[in-house]
Scaffold this active site. Structure first.
Site, short mmCIF file in Angstrom:
data_model
loop_
_atom_site.label_atom_id
_atom_site.label_comp_id
_atom_site.label_asym_id
_atom_site.label_seq_id
_atom_site.Cartn_x
_atom_site.Cartn_y
_atom_site.Cartn_z
N ASP A 1 9.23 -5.68 2.82
CA ASP A 1 7.79 -5.86 2.52
C ASP A 1 7.59 -7.35 2.25
OD1 ASP A 1 5.13 -5.51 1.74
OD2 ASP A 1 5.63 -4.75 -0.28
N HIS B 1 2.41 2.43 -4.66
CA HIS B 1 1.68 2.64 -3.39
C HIS B 1 2.13 3.99 -2.82
CE1 HIS B 1 -0.65 1.85 0.03
NE2 HIS B 1 0.06 0.94 0.65
N ARG C 1 -8.12 1.40 -4.40
CA ARG C 1 -7.11 0.37 -4.22
C ARG C 1 -7.49 -0.82 -5.09
NH1 ARG C 1 -4.37 -2.69 0.85
NH2 ARG C 1 -3.34 -0.68 0.86
N CYS D 1 5.97 -1.66 5.66
CA CYS D 1 4.67 -1.05 5.39
C CYS D 1 3.53 -1.80 6.08
CB CYS D 1 4.42 -0.98 3.87
SG CYS D 1 4.60 -2.56 3.05
N GLN E 1 1.71 5.33 0.92
CA GLN E 1 2.56 4.66 1.91
C GLN E 1 3.90 5.39 2.06
OE1 GLN E 1 2.02 1.65 3.87
NE2 GLN E 1 3.90 2.37 4.83
N ARG F 1 0.30 6.62 8.49
CA ARG F 1 -0.55 6.48 7.30
C ARG F 1 -1.73 7.43 7.41
NH1 ARG F 1 -0.93 2.23 4.29
NH2 ARG F 1 -1.57 3.79 2.80
N1 NVA Z 1 3.44 -5.17 -1.67
C1 NVA Z 1 2.34 -5.33 -0.76
C2 NVA Z 1 2.07 -4.04 -0.04
C3 NVA Z 1 0.99 -4.11 0.99
C4 NVA Z 1 0.74 -2.80 1.67
C5 NVA Z 1 1.11 -5.78 -1.53
O1 NVA Z 1 0.86 -5.22 -2.60
O2 NVA Z 1 0.42 -6.68 -1.08
N1 CP Z 2 0.41 -0.72 4.38
C1 CP Z 2 -0.84 -0.89 3.91
O1 CP Z 2 -1.19 -0.40 2.84
O2 CP Z 2 -1.64 -1.65 4.69
P1 CP Z 2 -3.11 -2.15 4.34
O3 CP Z 2 -2.96 -3.16 3.22
O4 CP Z 2 -3.63 -2.77 5.60
O5 CP Z 2 -3.92 -0.98 3.87
#
Ligand code: NVA
Ligand code: CP
Length: 312
Positions: free
Chosen positions: A228, A133, A106, A269, A136, A297
């Site tokens: 989101d 992502h 990540r 999400c 997800q 998830r």
């Molecule tokens: N768009 C958000 C998704 C978090 C799961 C981010 O990248 O922070």
């Molecule tokens: N939805 C998601 O990816 O959550 P986290 O950022 O907590 O992993």
């Protein structure tokens, strides 16, 4: 279906049948877990979990999914390893590939996760980048299947920042799986023309459709609305600008009324910023399904690891 040895970097790399297979496997693993049955398909496998950005759901899903299947997860936070600071991605990838059997990443750049896959030569799973992502989406689709018994033909509307990792990945996944997918966002936050036309191509094959709109009436007929955060991780400095742009697109009772339906579900999400992209009231009314989605998830990420690395 054999996905052994494959990386999971973006849904672009997977066919409709392969995505459907991962969802089927996840549903089966979920059923078994509820019966107290876990497996050992990852026995003897060591899995690296690299996190440049924070995470609750993704980190816990990879950790528990791995342990449930008999594997060993190792968390490598951004200050724990040399990646990108003292060592090139290519070199870290070659080291980890000799020690670990699979790697989750990540972070910021999609290019990093692509390089990790290329140089480590073990399966690499994208746990979120600025661009995509993909894990997800599997949880979102499993939740839609649980709610509606199908994916094909559903009217699915994403509202908010229409060019972030979630919007991009939902559009790819929906186009592949034959949903009628809409992004509702102000024009400056629309996805790139390149990605839209790629997804239009997928939709043509699957029988789905892609609509990009800045008109709130676009939620009419929605089976599910998705939102989101307005500022993704790494974009915290854009807060004032995004609030100004996206306030009219807040997901609230007025927007839900425009669906013309009384059984539209809400997905998110998470993490959610209540009072911004979604009102607290609406969020709480739909909390059961949203937390099913969060739980999913784990089952879907487990399925990705089992399918690409597990001994089945
Ligand atoms: N768009 C958000 C998704 C978090 C799961 C981010 O990248 O922070
Ligand atoms: N939805 C998601 O990816 O959550 P986290 O950022 O907590 O992993």
């Amino acid at each position: 279906m054999n996905l052994k040895g494959r990386s999971f970097l973006t849904l672009k790399d997977f066919t409709k049948e392969e995505i459907a297979y991962l969802l089927e496997l996840a549903a089966d693993l979920k059923k078994k877990k509820k019966q107290g049955i876990t497996g050992n398909s990852l026995k003897g496998k060591n899995i690296a979990l690299i996190f440049e950005k924070p995470s609750t759901r993704t980190r816990c899903s990879f950790t528990i999914g791995c342990i449930d299947e008999g594997g060993h997860p190792e968390y490598l936070g951004k200050d724990d390893i040399q990646l990108g600071h003292k060592e090139s991605v290519e070199d870290t990838a070659r080291v980890l590939g000799r020690m670990f059997d699979g790697i989750e990443f990540r972070g910021f750049k999609q290019d990093t996760v692509e390089k990790l896959a290329k140089y480590s030569k073990v399966p690499v799973w994208n746990g979120l980048t600025d661009e995509y992502h993909p894990t997800q989406i599997l949880a979102d689709f499993l939740t839609l299947q649980e709610q509606f018994g199908k994916l094909e033909g559903l009217h699915f509307v994403y509202v908010g920042d229409g060019r972030n990792n979630m919007a991009n990945s939902l559009m790819i996944g929906s186009a592949k799986m034959g949903l009628h997918f809409t992004i509702l966002a102000p024009k400056v936050l629309w996805p790139t023309d390149e990605l839209i036309s790629l997804c239009e191509g997928y939709a043509k094959e699957s029988g789905g459709t892609i609509t990009i709109s800045d008109d709130l009436e676009a939620v009419k007929g929605a089976d599910a609305i998705y939102t989101d955060v307005w500022c993704s991780m790494g974009e915290e400095d854009k807060s004032a600008e995004r609030i100004a742009l996206l306030q009219p697109y807040q997901v609230n009772h007025d927007l839900f009324a425009k669906t013309g339906k009384d059984n539209t579900i809400l997905l998110h999400c998470l993490p959610a910023v209540k009072g911004k992209e979604v009102t607290e009231e609406l969020f709480e009314e739909h909390a059961d399904v949203i937390f099913d989605e969060a739980e999913n998830r784990m089952h879907t990420i487990k399925a990705v690891m089992v399918a690409t690395l597990g001994e089945m």
